[in-house]
Design a protein around this motif. Structure first.
Motif, PDB file in Angstrom:
ATOM      1  N   GLY A 171       0.790  -1.323  -0.045  1.00 54.21           N
ATOM      2  CA  GLY A 171       0.399   0.218  -0.194  1.00 54.21           C
ATOM      3  C   GLY A 171       0.462   1.529   0.162  1.00 54.21           C
ATOM      4  N   ASP A 172       1.414   0.836  -0.451  1.00 55.06           N
ATOM      5  CA  ASP A 172       2.920   2.678  -1.140  1.00 55.06           C
ATOM      6  C   ASP A 172       3.239   3.189  -1.496  1.00 55.06           C
ATOM      7  OD1 ASP A 172       3.956   1.746   1.840  1.00 55.06           O
ATOM      8  OD2 ASP A 172       5.617   0.691   0.663  1.00 55.06           O
ATOM      9  N   CYS A 173       2.187   2.606  -2.809  1.00 56.63           N
ATOM     10  CA  CYS A 173       2.011   3.764  -4.193  1.00 56.63           C
ATOM     11  C   CYS A 173       0.959   4.383  -4.445  1.00 56.63           C
ATOM     12  CB  CYS A 173       2.653   2.860  -4.634  1.00 56.63           C
ATOM     13  SG  CYS A 173       1.642   0.993  -5.563  1.00 56.63           S
ATOM     14  N   PHE A 174       0.450   4.709  -5.333  1.00 56.11           N
ATOM     15  CA  PHE A 174      -0.255   6.047  -5.495  1.00 56.11           C
ATOM     16  C   PHE A 174      -1.456   5.085  -6.500  1.00 56.11           C
ATOM     17  CE2 PHE A 174      -2.726   8.129  -8.817  1.00 56.11           C
ATOM     18  CZ  PHE A 174      -3.880   8.792  -8.267  1.00 56.11           C
ATOM     19  N   ALA A 175      -2.871   5.096  -6.025  1.00 59.09           N
ATOM     20  CA  ALA A 175      -3.363   4.559  -6.697  1.00 59.09           C
ATOM     21  C   ALA A 175      -4.474   5.146  -7.051  1.00 59.09           C
ATOM     22  CB  ALA A 175      -4.078   2.955  -5.801  1.00 59.09           C
ATOM     23  N   VAL A 176      -5.388   4.735  -7.775  1.00 56.76           N
ATOM     24  CA  VAL A 176      -6.583   4.962  -8.863  1.00 56.76           C
ATOM     25  C   VAL A 176      -7.653   3.530  -8.449  1.00 56.76           C
ATOM     26  CG1 VAL A 176      -8.083   6.332 -10.355  1.00 56.76           C
ATOM     27  CG2 VAL A 176      -5.634   7.013  -9.800  1.00 56.76           C
ATOM     28  N   VAL A 177      -8.619   4.006  -7.628  1.00 60.41           N
ATOM     29  CA  VAL A 177      -9.181   2.801  -7.813  1.00 60.41           C
ATOM     30  C   VAL A 177     -10.859   3.432  -8.163  1.00 60.41           C
ATOM     31  CG1 VAL A 177     -10.814   1.401  -5.928  1.00 60.41           C
ATOM     32  CG2 VAL A 177      -8.425   2.053  -5.599  1.00 60.41           C
ATOM     33  N   VAL A 178     -11.759   2.803  -9.023  1.00 60.44           N
ATOM     34  CA  VAL A 178     -12.345   2.858  -9.196  1.00 60.44           C
ATOM     35  C   VAL A 178     -13.699   1.685  -9.018  1.00 60.44           C
ATOM     36  CG1 VAL A 178     -13.659   3.297 -11.365  1.00 60.44           C
ATOM     37  CG2 VAL A 178     -11.617   4.374 -11.110  1.00 60.44           C
ATOM     38  N   ASP A 179     -14.833   1.839  -8.902  1.00 54.06           N
ATOM     39  CA  ASP A 179     -15.465   0.911  -8.313  1.00 54.06           C
ATOM     40  C   ASP A 179     -17.607   0.779  -8.513  1.00 54.06           C
ATOM     41  OD1 ASP A 179     -17.953   0.772  -5.958  1.00 54.06           O
ATOM     42  OD2 ASP A 179     -15.438   2.009  -5.499  1.00 54.06           O
ATOM     43  N   ASN A 180     -18.476   0.499  -8.902  1.00 57.42           N
ATOM     44  CA  ASN A 180     -19.250   0.371  -9.554  1.00 57.42           C
ATOM     45  C   ASN A 180     -20.066  -0.820  -8.383  1.00 57.42           C
ATOM     46  OD1 ASN A 180     -18.518  -2.165  -9.645  1.00 57.42           O
ATOM     47  ND2 ASN A 180     -20.218  -2.039 -12.092  1.00 57.42           N
ATOM     48  N   GLY A 181     -19.673  -0.518  -7.417  1.00 48.96           N
ATOM     49  CA  GLY A 181     -20.380  -1.440  -5.760  1.00 48.96           C
ATOM     50  C   GLY A 181     -20.288  -2.519  -6.469  1.00 48.96           C
ATOM     51  N   THR A 182     -19.872  -3.646  -7.666  1.00 49.99           N
ATOM     52  CA  THR A 182     -20.330  -4.747  -7.758  1.00 49.99           C
ATOM     53  C   THR A 182     -18.840  -5.063  -7.158  1.00 49.99           C
ATOM     54  OG1 THR A 182     -22.488  -4.610  -8.434  1.00 49.99           O
ATOM     55  CG2 THR A 182     -21.483  -6.498  -8.620  1.00 49.99           C
ATOM     56  N   ASP A 183     -17.963  -4.705  -9.051  1.00 47.45           N
ATOM     57  CA  ASP A 183     -16.641  -4.906  -9.183  1.00 47.45           C
ATOM     58  C   ASP A 183     -15.549  -3.359  -9.441  1.00 47.45           C
ATOM     59  OD1 ASP A 183     -17.165  -7.458 -10.393  1.00 47.45           O
ATOM     60  OD2 ASP A 183     -18.391  -6.408 -12.293  1.00 47.45           O
ATOM     61  N   THR A 184     -14.420  -4.621  -9.305  1.00 46.00           N
ATOM     62  CA  THR A 184     -13.477  -3.162  -8.499  1.00 46.00           C
ATOM     63  C   THR A 184     -12.838  -3.228  -9.567  1.00 46.00           C
ATOM     64  OG1 THR A 184     -13.851  -2.865  -6.555  1.00 46.00           O
ATOM     65  CG2 THR A 184     -12.303  -2.112  -7.231  1.00 46.00           C
ATOM     66  N   TRP A 185     -11.547  -1.535 -10.084  1.00 48.53           N
ATOM     67  CA  TRP A 185     -11.010  -1.871 -11.184  1.00 48.53           C
ATOM     68  C   TRP A 185      -9.209  -1.045 -10.124  1.00 48.53           C
ATOM     69  CZ3 TRP A 185      -8.188   2.432 -13.149  1.00 48.53           C
ATOM     70  CH2 TRP A 185      -7.511   1.858 -14.350  1.00 48.53           C
ATOM     71  N   ARG A 186      -7.825  -1.228 -10.852  1.00 48.52           N
ATOM     72  CA  ARG A 186      -7.661  -0.177  -9.705  1.00 48.52           C
ATOM     73  C   ARG A 186      -5.990  -0.430 -10.288  1.00 48.52           C
ATOM     74  NH1 ARG A 186      -9.462  -4.109  -5.613  1.00 48.52           N
ATOM     75  NH2 ARG A 186     -10.687  -3.805  -4.274  1.00 48.52           N
ATOM     76  N   LEU A 187      -5.626   1.130 -10.271  1.00 47.97           N
ATOM     77  CA  LEU A 187      -4.299   1.316 -11.418  1.00 47.97           C
ATOM     78  C   LEU A 187      -3.485   1.719  -9.879  1.00 47.97           C
ATOM     79  CD1 LEU A 187      -2.373   2.825 -13.277  1.00 47.97           C
ATOM     80  CD2 LEU A 187      -3.792   4.644 -13.019  1.00 47.97           C
ATOM     81  N   PHE A 188      -2.045   0.643 -10.266  1.00 51.64           N
ATOM     82  CA  PHE A 188      -1.055   1.521  -9.009  1.00 51.64           C
ATOM     83  C   PHE A 188       0.142   2.355 -10.058  1.00 51.64           C
ATOM     84  CE2 PHE A 188      -2.979  -2.294  -7.331  1.00 51.64           C
ATOM     85  CZ  PHE A 188      -3.402  -1.831  -6.332  1.00 51.64           C
ATOM     86  N   ALA A 189       0.267   3.069  -9.666  1.00 48.41           N
ATOM     87  CA  ALA A 189       1.809   3.799 -10.628  1.00 48.41           C
ATOM     88  C   ALA A 189       2.987   4.028  -9.817  1.00 48.41           C
ATOM     89  CB  ALA A 189       1.569   5.435 -10.631  1.00 48.41           C
ATOM     90  N   ALA A 190       4.202   3.551 -10.122  1.00 53.08           N
ATOM     91  CA  ALA A 190       5.025   3.388  -9.043  1.00 53.08           C
ATOM     92  C   ALA A 190       6.354   4.158 -10.005  1.00 53.08           C
ATOM     93  CB  ALA A 190       5.142   2.445  -8.610  1.00 53.08           C
ATOM     94  N   THR A 191       7.716   4.228  -9.717  1.00 62.00           N
ATOM     95  CA  THR A 191       9.224   3.964 -10.082  1.00 62.00           C
ATOM     96  C   THR A 191       9.516   2.723 -10.606  1.00 62.00           C
ATOM     97  OG1 THR A 191       9.437   6.477  -9.452  1.00 62.00           O
ATOM     98  CG2 THR A 191      11.324   4.778 -10.417  1.00 62.00           C
ATOM     99  N   SER A 192       9.720   2.705 -11.246  1.00 63.95           N
ATOM    100  CA  SER A 192      10.246   0.708 -12.467  1.00 63.95           C
ATOM    101  C   SER A 192      11.839   0.491 -11.032  1.00 63.95           C
ATOM    102  CB  SER A 192      10.625   0.233 -13.455  1.00 63.95           C
ATOM    103  OG  SER A 192      11.480   1.703 -13.520  1.00 63.95           O
ATOM    104  N   PRO A 193      12.212  -0.462 -10.825  1.00 66.08           N
ATOM    105  CA  PRO A 193      13.207  -1.640  -9.921  1.00 66.08           C
ATOM    106  C   PRO A 193      14.069  -0.194 -10.721  1.00 66.08           C
ATOM    107  CG  PRO A 193      11.713  -3.433  -9.762  1.00 66.08           C
ATOM    108  CD  PRO A 193      11.136  -1.662 -10.928  1.00 66.08           C
ATOM    109  N   SER A 194      13.909  -0.121 -11.990  1.00 67.74           N
ATOM    110  CA  SER A 194      15.788   0.034 -12.408  1.00 67.74           C
ATOM    111  C   SER A 194      16.110   1.564 -12.344  1.00 67.74           C
ATOM    112  CB  SER A 194      15.663  -0.170 -13.839  1.00 67.74           C
ATOM    113  OG  SER A 194      14.547   0.595 -14.323  1.00 67.74           O
TER     114      SER A 194
END
Length: 315
Positions: A171-194
């Motif tokens: 839970g350490d990176c920025f996330a956008v969570v979109v849900d409709n009451g039944t299903d959930t879609w998630r986006l996580f954004a971070a810097t790559s290991p490189s």
């Protein structure tokens, strides 16, 4: 000071009125051109051609007025709709004089409005938190449609994910969570290991995971066109993966800095999360209207309701 404010309001009203007049005059010219085209159509009487011309002018005029009112600052959706209704009435008064000379009675009125709210922040250095600095917050709740959802973030502001670490779990990176009451879609954004890439990880409602990345110091993540820095990443298209109504939430908004633009259908009340001048903001807009058009002569009665969409979104 009150007199200065009154003068300012009068100037704004005059500017809005002038914009309406200019739109109406432009449409009178367009109507003449359109009439010339219709005049060559076989099997259509003069009354029918004139009614079609008036209908075309009303639709084109209304679309121009939507752009005019959306481009101005409004305190509420009610004020915006009132100004738009006034603009349609004024357009009809101007255009109707031309048709009165032809023996026709015309009328165009605004009968319905589909509201939208424009949400975002323009400061690329600000965290994606609410106005109070809360990192976890609801951006929009139960909106029928998402017209645009786009973020431009800087790589340096994102969480650096060490190899073998899953920031979804921590839970350490920025996330956008979109849900409709039944299903959930998630986006996580971070810097790559490189450390050279902006990486986004998308988890769809079925649990399938997709990762897209780009080597850049800043990148635009487009959740309605499905692109990362202009390159196709179809899993980013949230509206293709999830039906509305949508509730949009930011998680760990303190772990990303940048600007964003959301346009959603409906009214998102201004509260602790929003201000019309500060960041983030929520501003009223119009997505579409229904215009009732009437055209009547001694030999023809024409009446119809037409839904008019606003033009494309800029920026």
């Amino acid at each position: 000071m009150a007199r200065v404010a009154d003068r300012g309001q009068l100037l704004l009203a005059a500017a809005f009125g002038l914009a309406i007049v200019l739109v109406a005059l432009a449409l009178v010219v367009n109507s003449v051109v359109y009439t010339g085209t219709l005049a060559t159509t076989d099997g259509v009487g003069s009354d029918e051609r004139a009614a079609t011309r008036y209908h075309h002018g009303a639709v084109t005029g209304t679309r121009g007025l939507i752009a005019t009112v959306n481009d101005r600052s409004h305190a509420s959706h009610a004020t915006l709709t009132r100004n738009l209704s006034t603009g349609v009435t004024q357009w009809d008064a101007l255009a109707g004089k031309q048709y009165a000379l032809e023996g026709a009675a015309t009328n165009a009125t605004l009968s319905a409005t589909t509201n939208e709210t424009r949400i975002g922040q323009d400061d690329p250095t600000r965290a994606l938190t609410d106005r109070s600095g809360a990192a976890n917050w609801t951006v929009a709740a139960s909106v029928p449609a998402i017209y645009r959802q786009r973020y431009t973030v800087s790589r340096s502001s994102l969480t650096a994910v060490p190899p073998g670490t899953d920031c979804r779990a921590t839970g350490d990176c920025f996330a956008v969570v979109v849900d409709n009451g039944t299903d959930t879609w998630r986006l996580f954004a971070a810097t790559s290991p490189s450390g050279t890439d902006i990486a986004v990880e998308i988890v769809d409602p079925n649990g399938a995971t997709t990762t897209c990345s780009v080597a850049a110091s800043t990148a635009t993540i487009d959740l309605t066109n499905g692109t990362l820095a202009g390159t196709a990443c179809p899993a980013l298209d949230v509206t293709a993966a999830l039906d509305g109504p949508y509730t949009i939430t930011h998680r760990r908004g303190d772990r990303a800095r940048g600007s964003y633009r959301l346009v959603v259908e409906g009214i998102v009340p201004a509260g602790t999360a929003f201000d019309n001048d500060d960041a983030p903001y929520a501003r009223p807009g119009v997505a579409a209207v229904t215009v009732r058009v009437r055209y009547r002569t001694a030999d023809l009665t024409y009446e119809t309701d037409t839904r008019v969409l606003r033009g494309g979104l800029d920026g």
